[in-house]
Motif scaffolding. Structure first.
Motif, mmCIF file in Angstrom:
data_model
loop_
_atom_site.group_PDB
_atom_site.id
_atom_site.type_symbol
_atom_site.label_atom_id
_atom_site.label_comp_id
_atom_site.label_asym_id
_atom_site.label_seq_id
_atom_site.Cartn_x
_atom_site.Cartn_y
_atom_site.Cartn_z
ATOM 1 N N LEU A 134 0.785 -1.344 -0.013
ATOM 2 C CA LEU A 134 -0.008 -0.037 0.104
ATOM 3 C C LEU A 134 0.970 1.320 0.045
ATOM 4 C CD1 LEU A 134 -2.820 -0.940 2.420
ATOM 5 C CD2 LEU A 134 -3.091 -0.545 -0.129
ATOM 6 N N GLY A 135 1.960 1.239 0.956
ATOM 7 C CA GLY A 135 2.779 2.222 0.858
ATOM 8 C C GLY A 135 3.258 2.678 -0.457
ATOM 9 N N PHE A 136 3.853 1.493 -1.197
ATOM 10 C CA PHE A 136 4.384 1.781 -2.361
ATOM 11 C C PHE A 136 3.096 2.236 -3.670
ATOM 12 C CE2 PHE A 136 5.274 0.134 -6.923
ATOM 13 C CZ PHE A 136 6.479 0.722 -7.206
ATOM 14 N N ALA A 137 2.096 1.949 -3.573
ATOM 15 C CA ALA A 137 1.151 2.035 -4.497
ATOM 16 C C ALA A 137 0.445 3.471 -4.342
ATOM 17 C CB ALA A 137 -0.268 1.054 -4.324
ATOM 18 N N VAL A 138 0.351 3.737 -3.197
ATOM 19 C CA VAL A 138 0.006 5.323 -2.838
ATOM 20 C C VAL A 138 1.158 6.115 -3.125
ATOM 21 C CG1 VAL A 138 -0.633 6.964 -1.140
ATOM 22 C CG2 VAL A 138 -1.573 4.593 -0.937
ATOM 23 N N GLY A 139 2.361 5.916 -3.022
ATOM 24 C CA GLY A 139 3.422 6.638 -3.324
ATOM 25 C C GLY A 139 3.468 6.940 -4.948
ATOM 26 N N PHE A 140 3.394 5.587 -5.514
ATOM 27 C CA PHE A 140 3.389 5.549 -7.142
ATOM 28 C C PHE A 140 2.273 6.561 -7.539
ATOM 29 C CE2 PHE A 140 2.014 3.778 -11.124
ATOM 30 C CZ PHE A 140 3.304 3.933 -11.527
ATOM 31 N N ILE A 141 0.867 6.371 -7.000
ATOM 32 C CA ILE A 141 -0.025 6.897 -7.689
ATOM 33 C C ILE A 141 0.092 8.596 -7.557
ATOM 34 C CG2 ILE A 141 -2.664 7.387 -7.206
ATOM 35 C CD1 ILE A 141 -2.807 4.506 -6.590
ATOM 36 N N LEU A 142 0.533 9.042 -6.072
ATOM 37 C CA LEU A 142 0.796 10.406 -5.784
ATOM 38 C C LEU A 142 1.897 10.853 -6.936
ATOM 39 C CD1 LEU A 142 0.666 10.699 -2.002
ATOM 40 C CD2 LEU A 142 -1.014 11.523 -3.859
ATOM 41 N N CYS A 143 2.952 10.184 -7.187
ATOM 42 C CA CYS A 143 3.888 10.751 -8.081
ATOM 43 C C CYS A 143 3.285 10.615 -9.436
ATOM 44 C CB CYS A 143 5.115 9.696 -8.223
ATOM 45 S SG CYS A 143 6.142 9.582 -6.764
ATOM 46 N N ALA A 144 2.555 9.711 -9.902
ATOM 47 C CA ALA A 144 1.934 10.051 -11.115
ATOM 48 C C ALA A 144 1.023 11.028 -11.345
ATOM 49 C CB ALA A 144 1.056 8.535 -11.490
ATOM 50 N N LEU A 145 0.304 11.359 -10.284
ATOM 51 C CA LEU A 145 -0.598 12.409 -10.346
ATOM 52 C C LEU A 145 0.309 13.703 -10.175
ATOM 53 C CD1 LEU A 145 -3.264 11.719 -7.651
ATOM 54 C CD2 LEU A 145 -3.682 11.750 -9.966
ATOM 55 N N GLY A 146 1.234 13.903 -9.622
ATOM 56 C CA GLY A 146 2.110 15.077 -9.667
ATOM 57 C C GLY A 146 2.705 15.410 -10.994
ATOM 58 N N ILE A 147 3.121 14.272 -11.842
ATOM 59 C CA ILE A 147 3.571 14.224 -13.154
ATOM 60 C C ILE A 147 2.477 14.897 -13.922
ATOM 61 C CG2 ILE A 147 4.540 12.967 -14.977
ATOM 62 C CD1 ILE A 147 6.163 11.469 -12.897
ATOM 63 N N VAL A 148 1.348 14.311 -13.824
ATOM 64 C CA VAL A 148 0.222 14.692 -14.906
ATOM 65 C C VAL A 148 -0.108 16.088 -14.579
ATOM 66 C CG1 VAL A 148 -2.221 14.105 -15.445
ATOM 67 C CG2 VAL A 148 -0.632 12.088 -15.334
ATOM 68 N N SER A 149 -0.096 16.452 -13.283
ATOM 69 C CA SER A 149 -0.652 17.751 -12.883
ATOM 70 C C SER A 149 0.462 18.633 -13.330
ATOM 71 C CB SER A 149 -0.520 18.055 -11.394
ATOM 72 O OG SER A 149 -1.126 19.086 -11.171
ATOM 73 N N ALA A 150 1.625 18.309 -13.400
ATOM 74 C CA ALA A 150 2.784 19.238 -13.920
ATOM 75 C C ALA A 150 2.591 19.429 -15.324
ATOM 76 C CB ALA A 150 4.129 18.645 -13.529
ATOM 77 N N LEU A 151 2.458 18.373 -16.097
ATOM 78 C CA LEU A 151 2.328 18.315 -17.529
ATOM 79 C C LEU A 151 1.216 19.212 -17.905
ATOM 80 C CD1 LEU A 151 3.209 14.723 -18.733
ATOM 81 C CD2 LEU A 151 4.704 16.713 -18.767
ATOM 82 N N LYS A 152 0.108 19.332 -17.140
ATOM 83 C CA LYS A 152 -1.166 20.142 -17.443
ATOM 84 C C LYS A 152 -0.971 21.667 -16.917
ATOM 85 C CE LYS A 152 -4.346 16.376 -17.509
ATOM 86 N NZ LYS A 152 -5.719 16.006 -17.266
ATOM 87 N N GLY A 153 0.243 21.865 -16.659
ATOM 88 C CA GLY A 153 0.666 23.073 -16.165
ATOM 89 C C GLY A 153 -0.019 23.787 -14.792
#
Length: 190
Positions: free
Chosen positions: A153-172
């Motif tokens: 769960l720690g890995f999955a939540v961390g991975f999801i947050l990283c992915a959200l951060g990257i997608v959010s950054a790409l969308k400005g």
């Protein structure tokens, strides 16, 4: 009355320096009562369950209260849940006071408290959500399975947050979820 022990790790000193570097005085003023209320929620639950509060440790990931005494897995889960519950209550109160007084820092403090409470409820150790889930999983499945599920769960939540951060950054829209995601992924106990 026993003295409470307060320890500060080098990581906590680094975190404090980073906060002072990146946040303005108004933002720090808004953040501190949110953090204090959260930790007081944990402390109140510890004392309400008849346990002994021994001290606190400031770490790179935040605060950790040290307590002693016997309680059930449900008791440990209640202690973990009390911090976010107090944070939600503070967010409501600060929001109400902001509407009554017009003090903008109260609005910011309410928002930060709400954000911290929601983040802390994510089901990943060492967050409160993981600490709520861990004793319940341990009681149901045993400690070995609970630890394995916690790491996943720690890995999955961390991975999801990283992915959200990257997608959010790409969308400005900024990469805010990336930092807590990396923190969860880079913890020593994974």
């Amino acid at each position: 009355m026993r003295k409470l022990r307060l320890e500060v790790s080098p990581g906590a000193a680094f975190l404090a320096a980073a906060l002072f570097f990146f946040l303005r005085g108004r933002e720090l003023l808004a953040l501190l009562p949110a953090i204090l209320t959260h930790e007081l929620g944990h402390a109140a639950a510890i004392l309400a369950l008849g346990l002994h509060l021994r001290g606190a440790r400031a770490e790179a990931g935040g605060f950790r209260l040290d307590y002693a005494g016997d309680t059930t897995p449900l008791g440990h889960a209640l202690i973990a849940a009390a911090g976010p519950a107090a944070g939600f209550a503070y967010a409501f109160l600060a929001s109400f006071l902001w509407r009554e007084t017009g003090q903008d820092w109260l609005s910011l403090s309410a928002g930060l408290s709400l954000l911290l409470s929601i983040f802390n409820l994510l089901p990943a150790p060492p967050l409160d959500g993981g600490r709520i889930l861990a004793p319940l999983l341990c009681a149901l499945l045993g400690s070995e399975k609970e630890e394995r599920i916690g790491r996943i769960l720690g890995f999955a939540v961390g991975f999801i947050l990283c992915a959200l951060g990257i997608v959010s950054a790409l969308k400005g829209k900024g990469a805010a979820p990336l930092l807590p995601g990396l923190w969860l992924l880079l913890r020593e106990d994974l």
